[in-house]
Design a protein around this motif. Structure first.
Motif, PDB file in Angstrom:
ATOM      1  N   THR A  19       0.825  -1.209   0.000  1.00 26.71           N
ATOM      2  CA  THR A  19       0.000   0.000   0.000  1.00 26.71           C
ATOM      3  C   THR A  19       0.858   1.257   0.000  1.00 26.71           C
ATOM      4  OG1 THR A  19      -1.743  -1.164   1.227  1.00 26.71           O
ATOM      5  CG2 THR A  19      -1.827   1.241   1.212  1.00 26.71           C
ATOM      6  N   GLU A  20       1.904   1.251   0.788  1.00 22.23           N
ATOM      7  CA  GLU A  20       2.753   2.437   0.931  1.00 22.23           C
ATOM      8  C   GLU A  20       3.590   2.732  -0.315  1.00 22.23           C
ATOM      9  OE1 GLU A  20       3.665   4.780   3.589  1.00 22.23           O
ATOM     10  OE2 GLU A  20       1.609   4.294   4.131  1.00 22.23           O
ATOM     11  N   VAL A  21       4.184   1.701  -0.910  1.00 21.76           N
ATOM     12  CA  VAL A  21       5.109   1.948  -2.031  1.00 21.76           C
ATOM     13  C   VAL A  21       4.640   1.358  -3.360  1.00 21.76           C
ATOM     14  CG1 VAL A  21       7.044   2.078  -0.441  1.00 21.76           C
ATOM     15  CG2 VAL A  21       6.531  -0.095  -1.552  1.00 21.76           C
ATOM     16  N   GLY A  22       3.477   0.686  -3.353  1.00 20.67           N
ATOM     17  CA  GLY A  22       2.931   0.175  -4.603  1.00 20.67           C
ATOM     18  C   GLY A  22       3.497  -1.149  -5.061  1.00 20.67           C
ATOM     19  N   ARG A  23       4.293  -1.795  -4.224  1.00 15.46           N
ATOM     20  CA  ARG A  23       4.865  -3.095  -4.575  1.00 15.46           C
ATOM     21  C   ARG A  23       5.326  -3.782  -3.293  1.00 15.46           C
ATOM     22  NH1 ARG A  23       9.608  -1.249  -8.431  1.00 15.46           N
ATOM     23  NH2 ARG A  23       9.888  -3.503  -8.602  1.00 15.46           N
ATOM     24  N   LYS A  24       5.532  -5.098  -3.367  1.00 15.02           N
ATOM     25  CA  LYS A  24       6.009  -5.804  -2.175  1.00 15.02           C
ATOM     26  C   LYS A  24       7.144  -6.772  -2.498  1.00 15.02           C
ATOM     27  CE  LYS A  24       2.183  -9.173  -2.342  1.00 15.02           C
ATOM     28  NZ  LYS A  24       1.093  -9.799  -1.544  1.00 15.02           N
ATOM     29  N   ASP A  25       7.848  -6.492  -3.603  1.00 12.15           N
ATOM     30  CA  ASP A  25       8.999  -7.317  -3.957  1.00 12.15           C
ATOM     31  C   ASP A  25      10.259  -6.775  -3.283  1.00 12.15           C
ATOM     32  OD1 ASP A  25       9.363  -4.972  -5.315  1.00 12.15           O
ATOM     33  OD2 ASP A  25       9.330  -5.849  -7.322  1.00 12.15           O
ATOM     34  N   ARG A  26      11.389  -7.331  -3.643  1.00 13.36           N
ATOM     35  CA  ARG A  26      12.665  -6.926  -3.037  1.00 13.36           C
ATOM     36  C   ARG A  26      12.943  -5.440  -3.258  1.00 13.36           C
ATOM     37  NH1 ARG A  26      16.548  -4.809  -1.788  1.00 13.36           N
ATOM     38  NH2 ARG A  26      18.595  -5.608  -1.152  1.00 13.36           N
TER      39      ARG A  26
END
Length: 276
Positions: A19-26
């Protein structure tokens, strides 16, 4: 995700990161406010904790915010964490692992443990998360940082900087999932083994109860005694002992067969024998 972070908290941190940065990858761990990480001399995750805090002072002036990392840590937040976590050193590298640990610390600060144990309501915990992460909405009308805010708005609505990036229904769904996972994980140690042992013992107990039911059956004993009495009567009254042994055997077979049929037709006996 850092291995020391519980499963429920890991689900929540993954959601917050996306939600905060638009992604959840490395790559999400290298993001700074306004996605200006490409302007850095080195990736955020290779910088030391102290260097990040030092650089954030300049980022606030040039970028409009000091938010950095997967969980968009503000400079004031990192300074506060440095005071709360004695083991945190300025030389520690700002790796994904460290960021996860710091993110989990923020969850605990906002009442994560009280939430999973039922001491804190979903709505209240949602509000506390919205106070920590401006992209998350409050889950009920409340007084915000600047003004009265409605369900679905940012706690910081009205500051001209922050806005909600997710619907309140989504937050509620994630929190319910977190709650379900966390409560399964806090099952007392050994309880699963006890339950398995009980389940294993259940068939034997059931069979034993069937045997007791047969033993208590009046009809069973009536037929059994009748069969025995019939044998005695036949031997005495019919003088079977004087007959050919083959005739004796045939008569006895009929009597015993009748008794066996009568007993085996009893519902309690058929159940005990597993017959339908």
């Amino acid at each position: 995700m850092n291995k020391t972070v519980p499963a429920g908290a890991a689900i929540l941190l993954d959601f917050i990161r996306e939600t905060e940065v638009g992604r959840k990858d490395r790559a999400s761990y290298d993001v700074i406010y306004a996605n200006r990480q490409n302007r850095l001399k080195q990736p955020l995750t290779t910088m030391s904790f102290g260097d990040v805090v030092h650089a954030q002072e300049a980022w606030s002036k040039s970028h409009g915010s000091s938010a950095a990392g997967a969980y968009q840590f503000m400079r004031a937040t990192l300074l506060g964490l440095a005071k709360e976590i004695p083991s945190l050193e300025g030389t520690d590298v700002f790796t994904p692992d460290l960021q996860d640990r710091l993110g989990f610390h923020l969850l605990k600060r906002r009442g994560y443990q009280a939430f999973v144990t039922g001491e804190l309501s979903l709505v209240e915990f949602g509000k506390r998360l919205a106070q920590e992460w401006a992209s998350l909405p409050v889950l009920a009308d409340t007084r915000g940082n600047q003004q009265q805010v409605k369900r679905g708005q940012s706690y910081y609505a009205g500051d001209g900087l922050n806005k909600v990036l997710v619907k309140p229904e989504k937050v509620e769904a994630v929190l319910r999932e977190v709650l379900a996972v966390a409560r399964r994980r806090v099952e007392p140690e050994g309880q699963a083994a006890v339950r398995a042992a009980r389940e294993k013992a259940a068939p034997a107990s059931h069979a034993a109860s069937k045997r007791r039911a047969v033993a208590r059956s009046g009809r069973f004993w009536t037929w059994l005694l009748t069969a025995g009495g019939s044998l005695v009567t036949a031997l005495k009254e019919l003088n079977l002992v004087t007959l050919d042994w083959r005739v004796q055997l045939a008569i006895l077979t009929v009597i015993v067969g009748f008794a066996v049929y009568a007993i085996s037709s009893m519902p309690v006996v058929r159940e005990a024998l597993g017959l339908k």
